[in-house]
Scaffold this motif. Structure first.
Motif, PDB file in Angstrom:
ATOM      1  N   UNK A  53       0.835  -1.189   0.000  1.00  0.00           N
ATOM      2  CA  UNK A  53       0.000   0.000   0.000  1.00  0.00           C
ATOM      3  C   UNK A  53       0.872   1.242   0.000  1.00  0.00           C
ATOM      4  N   UNK A  54       0.339   2.326  -0.600  1.00  0.00           N
ATOM      5  CA  UNK A  54       1.098   3.566  -0.692  1.00  0.00           C
ATOM      6  C   UNK A  54       0.164   4.759  -0.708  1.00  0.00           C
ATOM      7  N   UNK A  55       0.617   5.837  -0.098  1.00  0.00           N
ATOM      8  CA  UNK A  55       0.000   7.149  -0.236  1.00  0.00           C
ATOM      9  C   UNK A  55       0.842   7.948  -1.218  1.00  0.00           C
ATOM     10  N   UNK A  56       0.204   8.591  -2.170  1.00  0.00           N
ATOM     11  CA  UNK A  56       0.901   9.507  -3.064  1.00  0.00           C
ATOM     12  C   UNK A  56       0.339  10.892  -2.793  1.00  0.00           C
ATOM     13  N   UNK A  93      -9.381  14.122  -0.815  1.00  0.00           N
ATOM     14  CA  UNK A  93      -8.935  15.473  -0.515  1.00  0.00           C
ATOM     15  C   UNK A  93      -8.322  15.490   0.887  1.00  0.00           C
ATOM     16  N   UNK A  94      -7.134  16.056   0.965  1.00  0.00           N
ATOM     17  CA  UNK A  94      -6.474  16.093   2.263  1.00  0.00           C
ATOM     18  C   UNK A  94      -5.341  17.092   2.280  1.00  0.00           C
ATOM     19  N   UNK A  95      -4.756  17.258   3.446  1.00  0.00           N
ATOM     20  CA  UNK A  95      -3.668  18.199   3.663  1.00  0.00           C
ATOM     21  C   UNK A  95      -2.377  17.408   3.844  1.00  0.00           C
ATOM     22  N   UNK A  96      -1.493  17.491   2.873  1.00  0.00           N
ATOM     23  CA  UNK A  96      -0.248  16.724   2.925  1.00  0.00           C
ATOM     24  C   UNK A  96       0.601  17.084   4.132  1.00  0.00           C
ATOM     25  N   UNK A  97       0.421  18.267   4.670  1.00  0.00           N
ATOM     26  CA  UNK A  97       1.230  18.694   5.813  1.00  0.00           C
ATOM     27  C   UNK A  97       0.915  17.901   7.071  1.00  0.00           C
ATOM     28  N   UNK A  98      -0.176  17.128   7.053  1.00  0.00           N
ATOM     29  CA  UNK A  98      -0.518  16.296   8.210  1.00  0.00           C
ATOM     30  C   UNK A  98       0.138  14.918   8.139  1.00  0.00           C
ATOM     31  N   UNK A  99       0.986  14.685   7.159  1.00  0.00           N
ATOM     32  CA  UNK A  99       1.651  13.382   7.048  1.00  0.00           C
ATOM     33  C   UNK A  99       2.414  13.074   8.329  1.00  0.00           C
ATOM     34  N   UNK A 100       2.214  11.860   8.837  1.00  0.00           N
ATOM     35  CA  UNK A 100       2.868  11.441  10.079  1.00  0.00           C
ATOM     36  C   UNK A 100       3.360  10.008   9.960  1.00  0.00           C
ATOM     37  N   UNK A 101       4.450   9.728  10.675  1.00  0.00           N
ATOM     38  CA  UNK A 101       5.074   8.411  10.638  1.00  0.00           C
ATOM     39  C   UNK A 101       4.464   7.521  11.726  1.00  0.00           C
ATOM     40  N   UNK A 109       4.395   3.309  13.297  1.00  0.00           N
ATOM     41  CA  UNK A 109       5.246   2.125  13.377  1.00  0.00           C
ATOM     42  C   UNK A 109       5.075   1.242  12.140  1.00  0.00           C
ATOM     43  N   UNK A 110       3.864   1.239  11.589  1.00  0.00           N
ATOM     44  CA  UNK A 110       3.567   0.376  10.441  1.00  0.00           C
ATOM     45  C   UNK A 110       3.612   1.101   9.106  1.00  0.00           C
ATOM     46  N   UNK A 111       3.964   2.396   9.115  1.00  0.00           N
ATOM     47  CA  UNK A 111       4.002   3.114   7.846  1.00  0.00           C
ATOM     48  C   UNK A 111       3.730   4.586   8.010  1.00  0.00           C
ATOM     49  N   UNK A 112       2.744   5.088   7.226  1.00  0.00           N
ATOM     50  CA  UNK A 112       2.481   6.514   7.165  1.00  0.00           C
ATOM     51  C   UNK A 112       0.990   6.783   7.160  1.00  0.00           C
ATOM     52  N   UNK A 113       0.619   7.939   7.709  1.00  0.00           N
ATOM     53  CA  UNK A 113      -0.794   8.305   7.745  1.00  0.00           C
ATOM     54  C   UNK A 113      -0.949   9.784   7.429  1.00  0.00           C
ATOM     55  N   UNK A 114      -2.101  10.153   6.884  1.00  0.00           N
ATOM     56  CA  UNK A 114      -2.398  11.543   6.567  1.00  0.00           C
ATOM     57  C   UNK A 114      -3.880  11.778   6.800  1.00  0.00           C
ATOM     58  N   UNK A 115      -4.224  12.964   7.253  1.00  0.00           N
ATOM     59  CA  UNK A 115      -5.616  13.293   7.502  1.00  0.00           C
ATOM     60  C   UNK A 115      -6.275  13.793   6.216  1.00  0.00           C
ATOM     61  N   UNK A 116      -7.464  13.291   5.946  1.00  0.00           N
ATOM     62  CA  UNK A 116      -8.195  13.663   4.734  1.00  0.00           C
ATOM     63  C   UNK A 116      -9.643  13.973   5.090  1.00  0.00           C
ATOM     64  N   UNK A 117     -10.409  14.419   4.102  1.00  0.00           N
ATOM     65  CA  UNK A 117     -11.831  14.682   4.306  1.00  0.00           C
ATOM     66  C   UNK A 117     -12.592  13.415   4.648  1.00  0.00           C
ATOM     67  N   UNK A 118     -12.020  12.258   4.315  1.00  0.00           N
ATOM     68  CA  UNK A 118     -12.646  10.967   4.627  1.00  0.00           C
ATOM     69  C   UNK A 118     -12.089  10.346   5.892  1.00  0.00           C
ATOM     70  N   UNK A 119     -11.335  11.121   6.671  1.00  0.00           N
ATOM     71  CA  UNK A 119     -10.698  10.582   7.859  1.00  0.00           C
ATOM     72  C   UNK A 119      -9.236  10.265   7.593  1.00  0.00           C
ATOM     73  N   UNK A 120      -8.562   9.737   8.573  1.00  0.00           N
ATOM     74  CA  UNK A 120      -7.150   9.393   8.420  1.00  0.00           C
ATOM     75  C   UNK A 120      -7.000   8.202   7.483  1.00  0.00           C
ATOM     76  N   UNK A 121      -6.000   8.285   6.614  1.00  0.00           N
ATOM     77  CA  UNK A 121      -5.699   7.220   5.664  1.00  0.00           C
ATOM     78  C   UNK A 121      -4.252   6.807   5.880  1.00  0.00           C
ATOM     79  N   UNK A 122      -4.016   5.507   5.937  1.00  0.00           N
ATOM     80  CA  UNK A 122      -2.678   4.999   6.240  1.00  0.00           C
ATOM     81  C   UNK A 122      -2.213   4.029   5.162  1.00  0.00           C
TER      82      UNK A 122
END
Length: 420
Positions: free
Chosen positions: A4-7, A220-228, A230-243
């Motif tokens: 899985x990947x976030x772009x 739709x989301x804010x890339x500045x919310x990207x966070x590390x 233990x299992x990867x990466x997450x970002x907050x979006x209009x649909x909730x957090x996506x990892x």
């Protein structure tokens, strides 16, 4: 299980990366603050430039430097109030444009450019986007004898060194090829291999639709919310957090906001550009760029797009309309371009690296985080080619292009070792 990947970023580079990852079995979420292809990828010249094997170098010619310093031309402008902030990057840009360093940089740049048409072709065919693309090249035109002589010499050089075809046109031949051009030019170079796109933003949207049709998701989301995690990466979006397990920063001129907050101090800056559409009812056999004047004339779905050269300024500084006003005046000397379509011209920023090569590779200090930005003038041209390279590296495949010239670790502590 599928990887899985976030772009992060929905321009040509980000959308192409997402699609190439999807082709390799990834479960991909593309995160964009607006709609795909509506920022820098929308406002460019719409050319897929196979001939652009040499990146734009900082001039070393004294006469040209004086012209730029005193703002005597239209191809380059700068905001005096921003120079102190961007000067260190420009000095590095100038230094890397020295002949020996530039020759090495060009080899890395050409290795990407040579694949731009074939990689776009794959996506154009898969997306059914052939109606947006014209296979007819573009014409570089010149007002001065010196400009024409330099342009012809460069065409011969590119043919000799890289096998790029450029047909040199004298003044009379150019006039016959483009009868709508009522100003007499000294000559031109016709580059037959590039493609032109009548709506660059629409092509990115078609590629995005292809990605979604293959099971990808755009949120739709804010890339500045990207966070590390233990299992990867997450970002907050209009649909909730996506990892996801991996994340790609492909934010173009906004990439520096995020990388800087994570401790990376890459030598990044922007070149701003402007365009405006006009209600032109004429016909050009190919798009044209007036190199001496720093203005492009591009038939588009929205009308005739008139673009400017480069403006050195901070990305978010107030616009300066000087170049686009002058570009319109210069365009009217060549064509009866009609009335403007938009009330206000478009402004955008090109994401540049001081050594003229994009940054592609895994972040040195963050596992599973990948960088993919810094394409300067050629993000629209190179997105599918570098998207494939990035996806291959993420998957652990053997890259089809040597990735060494683009590695993030070429910069020491986030910066290239610099001699001064």
């Amino acid at each position: 299980m599928a990887r899985s990947a976030l772009v992060l970023g929905g321009g040509m580079v980000g959308v192409s990366t997402a699609w190439h990852l999807q082709q390799r079995g990834y479960d991909v979420v593309l995160v964009e603050r607006g709609e795909p292809g509506r920022e820098t990828s929308y406002g460019n010249a719409g050319l897929i430039q196979r001939e652009a094997v040499e990146p734009y170098a900082f001039p070393h010619d004294f006469q040209k430097l004086v012209q730029v310093a005193f703002k005597q031309g239209n191809d380059v402008n700068y905001r005096l109030s921003d120079l102190a902030a961007i000067a260190p990057r420009l000095v590095e840009y100038w230094w890397n444009s020295g002949p020996k360093r530039y020759e090495t940089i060009t080899r890395g740049f050409e290795a990407l450019i040579r694949h731009c048409l074939t990689e776009h072709d794959r996506m154009i065919d898969a997306a059914g986007a052939g109606d947006l693309v014209r296979h007819g090249g573009w014409t570089q035109i010149f007002r001065t004898e010196k400009g024409f002589a330099d342009g012809a010499a460069r065409a011969r050089h590119l043919a000799r060194e890289f096998g790029v075809e450029g047909r040199i046109l004298d003044s009379a031949t150019l006039a016959r090829a483009e009868p709508a051009l009522y100003r007499k030019m000294t000559g031109g170079v016709y580059w037959p291999s590039p493609y032109s796109v009548k709506d660059p933003g629409a092509l990115v949207q078609r590629y995005a639709d292809l990605f979604v049709a293959g099971g990808g998701k755009i949120v739709h989301g804010d890339a500045r919310t990207l966070a590390h995690l233990a299992s990867g990466w997450t970002v907050r979006t209009a649909d909730g957090s996506v990892s996801a397990e991996q994340a790609v920063i492909a934010l173009g001129p906004w990439s520096s906001d995020l990388t800087r907050s994570m401790g990376y101090k890459f030598p990044l800056f922007v070149k701003r550009g402007y365009h405006r559409h006009f209600k032109w009812n004429g016909h050009l056999n190919a798009p044209m760029i007036d190199t001496d004047a720093g203005v492009a004339l591009l038939p588009m779905a929205q009308g005739l797009r008139v673009t400017t050269g480069a403006e050195f300024a901070l990305r978010d500084a107030p616009p300066s309309w000087k170049q686009i006003i002058r570009s319109e005046k210069l365009a009217r000397e060549m064509l009866d371009i009609g009335e403007a379509v938009e009330t206000t011209p478009w402004i955008g920023s090109r994401p540049c690296v001081a050594d003229m090569l994009p940054i592609i590779g895994e972040a040195p200090a963050h596992t599973g985080l990948w960088f993919h930005f810094g394409h300067a003038h050629q993000g629209f041209t190179l997105g599918p080619a570098t998207g494939r390279l990035c996806a291959e590296m993420m998957k652990g495949e053997t890259p089809y292009i040597d990735p060494l010239p683009y590695r993030p670790t070429r910069f020491r502590f986030g910066r290239r070792a610099f001699p001064f």
